[in-house]
Motif scaffolding. Sequence first.
Motif, PDB file in Angstrom:
ATOM      1  N   LEU A 192       0.976  -1.098  -0.163  1.00 24.78           N
ATOM      2  CA  LEU A 192       0.076  -0.028  -0.001  1.00 24.78           C
ATOM      3  C   LEU A 192       0.996   1.351   0.033  1.00 24.78           C
ATOM      4  CD1 LEU A 192      -2.817  -1.185   2.821  1.00 24.78           C
ATOM      5  CD2 LEU A 192      -2.875  -0.977   0.057  1.00 24.78           C
ATOM      6  N   PRO A 193       0.426   2.438  -0.746  1.00 25.53           N
ATOM      7  CA  PRO A 193       1.343   3.626  -0.777  1.00 25.53           C
ATOM      8  C   PRO A 193       1.493   4.211   0.600  1.00 25.53           C
ATOM      9  CG  PRO A 193      -0.532   3.627  -2.436  1.00 25.53           C
ATOM     10  CD  PRO A 193      -0.709   2.371  -1.613  1.00 25.53           C
ATOM     11  N   LYS A 194       0.756   4.157   1.372  1.00 25.82           N
ATOM     12  CA  LYS A 194       0.943   4.775   2.775  1.00 25.82           C
ATOM     13  C   LYS A 194       1.117   3.921   3.809  1.00 25.82           C
ATOM     14  CE  LYS A 194      -1.580   9.028   1.793  1.00 25.82           C
ATOM     15  NZ  LYS A 194      -2.686   9.916   2.089  1.00 25.82           N
ATOM     16  N   GLY A 195       1.302   2.346   3.336  1.00 25.87           N
ATOM     17  CA  GLY A 195       1.541   1.337   4.394  1.00 25.87           C
ATOM     18  C   GLY A 195       0.404   1.261   5.331  1.00 25.87           C
ATOM     19  N   TYR A 196       0.877   1.205   6.657  1.00 27.99           N
ATOM     20  CA  TYR A 196      -0.316   1.124   7.854  1.00 27.99           C
ATOM     21  C   TYR A 196      -1.292   2.333   8.060  1.00 27.99           C
ATOM     22  CZ  TYR A 196       1.737  -3.412   9.427  1.00 27.99           C
ATOM     23  OH  TYR A 196       2.348  -4.504   9.523  1.00 27.99           O
ATOM     24  N   ASP A 197      -0.855   3.352   7.540  1.00 26.32           N
ATOM     25  CA  ASP A 197      -1.614   4.806   7.572  1.00 26.32           C
ATOM     26  C   ASP A 197      -2.527   4.805   6.174  1.00 26.32           C
ATOM     27  OD1 ASP A 197      -0.776   5.550   9.921  1.00 26.32           O
ATOM     28  OD2 ASP A 197       1.164   6.340   8.703  1.00 26.32           O
ATOM     29  N   GLN A 198      -2.626   3.807   5.426  1.00 22.34           N
ATOM     30  CA  GLN A 198      -3.372   3.895   4.170  1.00 22.34           C
ATOM     31  C   GLN A 198      -4.660   3.628   4.464  1.00 22.34           C
ATOM     32  OE1 GLN A 198      -2.445   4.463   0.668  1.00 22.34           O
ATOM     33  NE2 GLN A 198      -4.935   4.578   0.648  1.00 22.34           N
ATOM     34  N   PRO A 199      -5.776   4.594   4.114  1.00 26.59           N
ATOM     35  CA  PRO A 199      -7.106   4.294   4.433  1.00 26.59           C
ATOM     36  C   PRO A 199      -7.587   2.996   3.568  1.00 26.59           C
ATOM     37  CG  PRO A 199      -6.895   6.704   3.947  1.00 26.59           C
ATOM     38  CD  PRO A 199      -5.395   5.863   3.709  1.00 26.59           C
ATOM     39  N   LEU A 200      -8.435   2.372   3.759  1.00 28.37           N
ATOM     40  CA  LEU A 200      -9.137   1.131   3.107  1.00 28.37           C
ATOM     41  C   LEU A 200     -10.243   1.351   2.623  1.00 28.37           C
ATOM     42  CD1 LEU A 200      -7.623  -1.863   5.162  1.00 28.37           C
ATOM     43  CD2 LEU A 200      -6.385  -0.674   3.273  1.00 28.37           C
ATOM     44  N   GLY A 201     -10.562   0.486   1.611  1.00 28.28           N
ATOM     45  CA  GLY A 201     -11.880   0.817   1.103  1.00 28.28           C
ATOM     46  C   GLY A 201     -12.101   1.921   0.118  1.00 28.28           C
ATOM     47  N   ARG A 202     -13.207   2.080  -0.672  1.00 25.30           N
ATOM     48  CA  ARG A 202     -13.399   3.260  -1.501  1.00 25.30           C
ATOM     49  C   ARG A 202     -14.535   4.032  -1.036  1.00 25.30           C
ATOM     50  NH1 ARG A 202      -9.628   3.239  -5.146  1.00 25.30           N
ATOM     51  NH2 ARG A 202      -9.169   1.130  -6.282  1.00 25.30           N
ATOM     52  N   LEU A 203     -14.889   4.091   0.470  1.00 20.73           N
ATOM     53  CA  LEU A 203     -15.970   5.036   0.618  1.00 20.73           C
ATOM     54  C   LEU A 203     -15.523   6.477   0.775  1.00 20.73           C
ATOM     55  CD1 LEU A 203     -18.771   5.260   1.824  1.00 20.73           C
ATOM     56  CD2 LEU A 203     -17.955   4.764   4.033  1.00 20.73           C
ATOM     57  N   PHE A 204     -14.167   6.765   1.201  1.00 22.34           N
ATOM     58  CA  PHE A 204     -13.651   7.911   1.450  1.00 22.34           C
ATOM     59  C   PHE A 204     -12.665   8.275   0.235  1.00 22.34           C
ATOM     60  CE2 PHE A 204     -15.171   6.880   5.773  1.00 22.34           C
ATOM     61  CZ  PHE A 204     -16.225   7.632   5.956  1.00 22.34           C
ATOM     62  N   ASN A 205     -12.080   9.376   0.285  1.00 26.11           N
ATOM     63  CA  ASN A 205     -11.136   9.886  -0.548  1.00 26.11           C
ATOM     64  C   ASN A 205      -9.701   9.179  -0.409  1.00 26.11           C
ATOM     65  OD1 ASN A 205     -10.002  11.433  -2.721  1.00 26.11           O
ATOM     66  ND2 ASN A 205      -9.587  13.252  -1.522  1.00 26.11           N
ATOM     67  N   LYS A 206      -9.002   8.870  -1.479  1.00 28.48           N
ATOM     68  CA  LYS A 206      -7.812   8.438  -1.511  1.00 28.48           C
ATOM     69  C   LYS A 206      -7.798   6.997  -0.757  1.00 28.48           C
ATOM     70  CE  LYS A 206      -5.334  12.661  -1.346  1.00 28.48           C
ATOM     71  NZ  LYS A 206      -4.451  13.711  -0.603  1.00 28.48           N
ATOM     72  N   GLY A 207      -8.931   6.222  -0.521  1.00 28.38           N
ATOM     73  CA  GLY A 207      -8.967   5.079  -0.155  1.00 28.38           C
ATOM     74  C   GLY A 207      -8.539   3.892  -1.159  1.00 28.38           C
ATOM     75  N   ARG A 208      -7.938   2.747  -0.699  1.00 31.24           N
ATOM     76  CA  ARG A 208      -7.321   1.566  -1.482  1.00 31.24           C
ATOM     77  C   ARG A 208      -8.109   0.325  -1.028  1.00 31.24           C
ATOM     78  NH1 ARG A 208      -2.757   1.847  -4.325  1.00 31.24           N
ATOM     79  NH2 ARG A 208      -2.393   4.046  -5.061  1.00 31.24           N
ATOM     80  N   ASP A 209      -9.005  -0.087  -2.003  1.00 32.96           N
ATOM     81  CA  ASP A 209      -9.646  -1.491  -1.632  1.00 32.96           C
ATOM     82  C   ASP A 209      -8.823  -2.638  -1.723  1.00 32.96           C
ATOM     83  OD1 ASP A 209     -11.939  -2.677  -0.744  1.00 32.96           O
ATOM     84  OD2 ASP A 209     -12.982  -2.543  -2.820  1.00 32.96           O
ATOM     85  N   LEU A 210      -8.948  -3.661  -1.244  1.00 30.32           N
ATOM     86  CA  LEU A 210      -8.514  -5.049  -1.095  1.00 30.32           C
ATOM     87  C   LEU A 210      -9.324  -5.948  -1.748  1.00 30.32           C
ATOM     88  CD1 LEU A 210      -7.013  -5.013   2.506  1.00 30.32           C
ATOM     89  CD2 LEU A 210      -5.947  -3.884   0.623  1.00 30.32           C
ATOM     90  N   SER A 211      -8.601  -6.995  -2.131  1.00 29.17           N
ATOM     91  CA  SER A 211      -9.339  -8.096  -2.685  1.00 29.17           C
ATOM     92  C   SER A 211      -9.880  -8.881  -1.484  1.00 29.17           C
ATOM     93  CB  SER A 211      -8.212  -9.217  -3.322  1.00 29.17           C
ATOM     94  OG  SER A 211      -7.498  -9.646  -2.446  1.00 29.17           O
ATOM     95  N   GLY A 212     -10.819  -9.895  -1.660  1.00 32.47           N
ATOM     96  CA  GLY A 212     -11.425 -10.337  -0.625  1.00 32.47           C
ATOM     97  C   GLY A 212     -10.443 -11.228   0.141  1.00 32.47           C
TER      98      GLY A 212
END
Length: 624
Positions: free
Chosen positions: A503-523
């Motif tokens: 992830l670009p921001k590692g542990y500080d990376q927002p997950l999911g697509r609900l909010f801006n700059k979030g990254r979704d993950l596979s199942g």
Amino acid sequence: MTDLPGRRPPPAEKPPSFRERLDNLRHLGRLIAQIWRTSAPLTAASIGLRLVAALQPIAMLYVGKLIVDEVVRLTGLTAPGPTFADWWGSGALTTIVLLLGLELALVLGSDLLNRIIGLVDSVLAELHSNTVSVELMAHAARLDLVHFESAEYQDRLERARRQAAGRNALLSQMFGQAQDIITVATLAAGLFVYAPWLILLLPLSFVPAVWGEARFNTLAYMISRWRTPERRELEYIRQVGASAETAKEIKLFGLGDFLITRFKTLAERIFQDNRRIALQRSFWGALFSAISTLTYYGAYGFIVWRTITGDFTIGDLAFLSGSFLRLNGLFQKLLLGFTQIAGQSMYLDDLFSFFEITPNITSPAQPRPFPEPIRHGIVFEDVGFRYPDTDSWALRHLSFTLTAGETLALVGENGAGKTTIVKLLTRLYDPDEGRITIDGIDLKDFAVADIHAHIGVIFQDFIRYSLSARENIGVGRVDEQHDMARIGDAAERSLADAVIAKLPKGYDQPLGRLFNKGRDLSGGEWQKVAIARAYMRDAGLIILDEPTAALDAKAEAEVFARFKSLASGKTAVIISHRFSTVRMADRILVLEHGGILESGSHEELLAQRGRYAELFELQAAGYR
């Protein structure tokens, strides 16, 4: 409709009686107490400011009367000269100037006072909304799982949520009522001095309007209550129709028009109900307003006549007509306000009756300490359980022992009772028969929070929090969510560290697509993050309900190889349909119809050539 534990019987599907509406007024006291808890200084400031503002109308009217009378007096004097300077020099204008200055000060003060009141009320309403929302979430967190699995509870929760967000205007309305009562008392006293019988005309002007408003408030509330299921369905369709999680399937199945049509149908039903009430309210409101206007002008004509005959001065005319007009409006506003508040109190019942729902699963007064570590094991003793409002048993006469340090797998077809065992073991439900013990102590003798704190559970339908990767793992033990060493260790154990490293921001990376700059993950990646929560808890008992359903065969093997080594010395329960997973367990229970059909290790069960062997062969054949 079925009743819920800890709540009153559901209300009859008919408008509440007059007595019931009066009973609902008790909620106003609870609301005031809640407002005071929100901010005592702001509440006191709002009340004090309104007390001052309540005296402003009578002061304005009386000063206006004095100005008119002074003007009339001045017009009767011989002019001291043709210019303003002549009048000013004579001192004749001193009184009128002072009165005009006083009136200006009252006008400016009234504007400033109303702005300050509006500011205080706005801040207080915002704080109160937050307070109610917090109390609502806190109370919901204390309730039993049975409430969340009930459609009726969901209706009640939806109504409570709407009232938590929609009752803020009631704060200003209630305080405004108190202000208007004081104003009415002062104006009525002034009117009574001049023409006592005019007060008797006031009820004729406002009683019909009050009756109509009370009736339509009740109808509006009942329609809102009756349509709660449809409103919940509307929100559901709105969410499904515009959600990132459902977008792919909606497009592929062409569900857009289907959902839109269904939404329109439901919305139209609610719209027709609301439109019918709005039309009726407008018609009768216009009629009652006409009655009020005719009454006022009848009184106004009487005052004019008394002025013509010399009983009243021109100033008295201005004062009395202004007082009666203001009183007429205030009386209507006051009593309509009472009926509206009474109507709002019915909505408050939706909020406060939710707080009256009490959980059945509670901690004992003197709980026993949870064994740490578990030394002997967990025992199900002739356990039976039925879900609420069902006649069939989910579990019946279930008895088995989970030895401390043992990994136990539960196998069976859907509905066999696997997840029910987990819910009972974590005390999300209590058994209807028998008991569950840990090291010989009944599960009911522990504090509920202590049970949850010592068990790490990951369900198949785990939550994908729209939070950072660190927080997604840290929720496994909230009080340690800032311990990066612990979070990193949990991620390494579950193999989620490799996912987070990309992830670009590692542990500080927002997950999911609900909010801006979030990254979704596979199942599968989400599942590794969820499993890390169980490791984050570092509990003596670990429960994994279909923990690898979204993983491929290789990832599953890696996760369980790691789990097997890390679970050494811990007690574990695994639920899975994959026999490659359950074969790693020390012992396997095969469940059927809420009971134990077979028990043993993987090799022992295969040798028995029973149900387990049959299911294993069926699954193995699919890979050949």
